[in-house]
Design an enzyme around this catalytic site. Sequence first.
Site, PDB file in Angstrom:
ATOM      1  N   LYS A  13     -12.334  -4.594  30.105  1.00  0.00           N
ATOM      2  CA  LYS A  13     -12.821  -4.293  31.453  1.00  0.00           C
ATOM      3  C   LYS A  13     -13.546  -5.488  32.075  1.00  0.00           C
ATOM      4  O   LYS A  13     -13.285  -5.860  33.191  1.00  0.00           O
ATOM      5  CB  LYS A  13     -13.843  -3.143  31.426  1.00  0.00           C
ATOM      6  CG  LYS A  13     -13.310  -1.782  31.231  1.00  0.00           C
ATOM      7  CD  LYS A  13     -14.398  -0.722  31.467  1.00  0.00           C
ATOM      8  CE  LYS A  13     -15.635  -0.869  30.616  1.00  0.00           C
ATOM      9  NZ  LYS A  13     -15.493  -0.507  29.215  1.00  0.00           N
ATOM     10  N   ARG A  88     -20.443   6.455  33.968  1.00  0.00           N
ATOM     11  CA  ARG A  88     -19.970   6.732  32.616  1.00  0.00           C
ATOM     12  C   ARG A  88     -20.118   8.207  32.258  1.00  0.00           C
ATOM     13  O   ARG A  88     -19.761   8.592  31.150  1.00  0.00           O
ATOM     14  CB  ARG A  88     -20.776   5.904  31.618  1.00  0.00           C
ATOM     15  CG  ARG A  88     -20.001   4.712  31.042  1.00  0.00           C
ATOM     16  CD  ARG A  88     -20.993   3.892  30.245  1.00  0.00           C
ATOM     17  NE  ARG A  88     -20.420   3.083  29.225  1.00  0.00           N
ATOM     18  CZ  ARG A  88     -20.376   1.749  29.276  1.00  0.00           C
ATOM     19  NH1 ARG A  88     -20.778   1.097  30.333  1.00  0.00           N
ATOM     20  NH2 ARG A  88     -19.918   1.074  28.247  1.00  0.00           N
ATOM     21  N   ARG A 127     -15.282  -9.969  18.673  1.00  0.00           N
ATOM     22  CA  ARG A 127     -15.740 -10.489  19.963  1.00  0.00           C
ATOM     23  C   ARG A 127     -17.031 -11.304  19.780  1.00  0.00           C
ATOM     24  O   ARG A 127     -17.907 -10.920  19.025  1.00  0.00           O
ATOM     25  CB  ARG A 127     -15.994  -9.296  20.885  1.00  0.00           C
ATOM     26  CG  ARG A 127     -16.434  -9.658  22.268  1.00  0.00           C
ATOM     27  CD  ARG A 127     -16.286  -8.501  23.190  1.00  0.00           C
ATOM     28  NE  ARG A 127     -17.344  -7.508  23.059  1.00  0.00           N
ATOM     29  CZ  ARG A 127     -17.582  -6.571  23.976  1.00  0.00           C
ATOM     30  NH1 ARG A 127     -16.819  -6.501  25.049  1.00  0.00           N
ATOM     31  NH2 ARG A 127     -18.539  -5.704  23.811  1.00  0.00           N
ATOM     32  N   ARG A 160     -22.705  -9.315  19.659  1.00  0.00           N
ATOM     33  CA  ARG A 160     -23.605  -8.300  20.209  1.00  0.00           C
ATOM     34  C   ARG A 160     -24.023  -7.335  19.116  1.00  0.00           C
ATOM     35  O   ARG A 160     -23.218  -6.973  18.271  1.00  0.00           O
ATOM     36  CB  ARG A 160     -22.872  -7.534  21.328  1.00  0.00           C
ATOM     37  CG  ARG A 160     -23.289  -7.991  22.699  1.00  0.00           C
ATOM     38  CD  ARG A 160     -22.410  -7.461  23.760  1.00  0.00           C
ATOM     39  NE  ARG A 160     -22.330  -6.007  23.792  1.00  0.00           N
ATOM     40  CZ  ARG A 160     -21.684  -5.329  24.749  1.00  0.00           C
ATOM     41  NH1 ARG A 160     -21.084  -5.999  25.713  1.00  0.00           N
ATOM     42  NH2 ARG A 160     -21.634  -4.024  24.735  1.00  0.00           N
ATOM     43  N   ARG A 171     -19.715   4.391  19.721  1.00  0.00           N
ATOM     44  CA  ARG A 171     -19.464   4.178  21.155  1.00  0.00           C
ATOM     45  C   ARG A 171     -18.142   4.815  21.576  1.00  0.00           C
ATOM     46  O   ARG A 171     -18.026   5.360  22.664  1.00  0.00           O
ATOM     47  CB  ARG A 171     -19.450   2.675  21.471  1.00  0.00           C
ATOM     48  CG  ARG A 171     -20.856   2.069  21.450  1.00  0.00           C
ATOM     49  CD  ARG A 171     -20.821   0.565  21.314  1.00  0.00           C
ATOM     50  NE  ARG A 171     -20.323  -0.112  22.492  1.00  0.00           N
ATOM     51  CZ  ARG A 171     -19.902  -1.371  22.489  1.00  0.00           C
ATOM     52  NH1 ARG A 171     -19.912  -2.076  21.362  1.00  0.00           N
ATOM     53  NH2 ARG A 171     -19.474  -1.922  23.604  1.00  0.00           N
TER      54      ARG A 171
HETATM   55  P1  AMP Z   1     -21.090  -2.345  28.036  1.00  0.00           P
HETATM   56  O1  AMP Z   1     -21.496  -3.776  28.121  1.00  0.00           O
HETATM   57  O2  AMP Z   1     -20.454  -1.848  29.315  1.00  0.00           O
HETATM   58  O3  AMP Z   1     -20.233  -2.064  26.822  1.00  0.00           O
HETATM   59  O4  AMP Z   1     -22.430  -1.476  27.860  1.00  0.00           O
HETATM   60  C1  AMP Z   1     -23.246  -1.657  26.726  1.00  0.00           C
HETATM   61  C2  AMP Z   1     -24.150  -0.463  26.541  1.00  0.00           C
HETATM   62  O5  AMP Z   1     -25.015  -0.317  27.678  1.00  0.00           O
HETATM   63  C3  AMP Z   1     -23.445   0.877  26.422  1.00  0.00           C
HETATM   64  O6  AMP Z   1     -22.968   1.141  25.101  1.00  0.00           O
HETATM   65  C4  AMP Z   1     -24.584   1.836  26.831  1.00  0.00           C
HETATM   66  O7  AMP Z   1     -25.523   1.980  25.783  1.00  0.00           O
HETATM   67  C5  AMP Z   1     -25.271   1.051  27.945  1.00  0.00           C
HETATM   68  N1  AMP Z   1     -24.672   1.393  29.258  1.00  0.00           N
HETATM   69  C6  AMP Z   1     -23.907   0.594  30.050  1.00  0.00           C
HETATM   70  N2  AMP Z   1     -23.518   1.240  31.165  1.00  0.00           N
HETATM   71  C7  AMP Z   1     -24.049   2.493  31.074  1.00  0.00           C
HETATM   72  C8  AMP Z   1     -23.979   3.646  31.898  1.00  0.00           C
HETATM   73  N3  AMP Z   1     -23.290   3.667  33.048  1.00  0.00           N
HETATM   74  N4  AMP Z   1     -24.641   4.770  31.474  1.00  0.00           N
HETATM   75  C9  AMP Z   1     -25.351   4.781  30.328  1.00  0.00           C
HETATM   76  N5  AMP Z   1     -25.438   3.726  29.487  1.00  0.00           N
HETATM   77  C10 AMP Z   1     -24.797   2.582  29.851  1.00  0.00           C
END
Ligand code: AMP
Length: 213
Positions: A13, A88, A127, A160, A171
């Site tokens: 994404k 989300r 990654r 990460r 996740r």
């Molecule tokens: P990402 O970088 O998009 O994979 O996001 C990393 C982490 O941030 C996710 O696993 C969630 O813990 C948190 N996070 C990101 N976006 C959201 C969202 N819209 N709602 C809740 N938690 C979020």
Amino acid sequence: MRLIFMGPPGVGKGTQAKLVKKHLGIVHLSTGDILRAEIYQATTLGIKAKSYIDKGHLVPDNELLKIMSKRLNEDDAKKGYLLDGYPRTIPQAKGLDLFLDKMNDAIDAVISIELDNESIIKRLSSRRFCNECGNITNLLFNPPMVDGKCNNCSGLLFQRSDDSREVIIERLKIYNKQTAPLLKYYQDKNLLKKIDGNGNINNINRLILRALG
Ligand code: AMP
């Protein structure tokens, strides 16, 4: 143009969002990046968010709704935006709809990038991020020329904390339970465009641009 990018973690994404943002000249808003910046600055939200992110759980909806309403009101978002990782959950999607109604705006399309779980686990556990230039790389597809160093700027590469196998599995479970219902939500609004996440970055990008017309 106002777009939402959806898909399980690690599906590409962020990579695709950066390419589409360049192509369309709209701002790219990644809630993951916004939350990681809060963590880096050790803000109250950042400290709270870290405890959820490290376990692979979602940060509570009310925090996301607050931070995103503020962010979407900023000047650079007036002309359009690409949301990466938001909404989300159904409450977040409804909160976004209320915000859009108030602004007299609407989402133009929801891009959902799809990939099987095994490929996702493989991709995410290989990654790496550069701590200098923010470049995202993958040991499988684009290995560093010097071990542990970024090909762009020679900065140190790191993994990460939520890209470990156990957290990835958590996740994915959460994606299927809390985020996947949004596919139907946007399908019912006739906004959903599904994209096959298998293949190379440029081909996937072409599919996305074609789907956007
Ligand atoms: P990402 O970088 O998009 O994979 O996001 C990393 C982490 O941030 C996710 O696993 C969630 O813990 C948190 N996070 C990101 N976006 C959201 C969202 N819209 N709602 C809740 N938690 C979020």
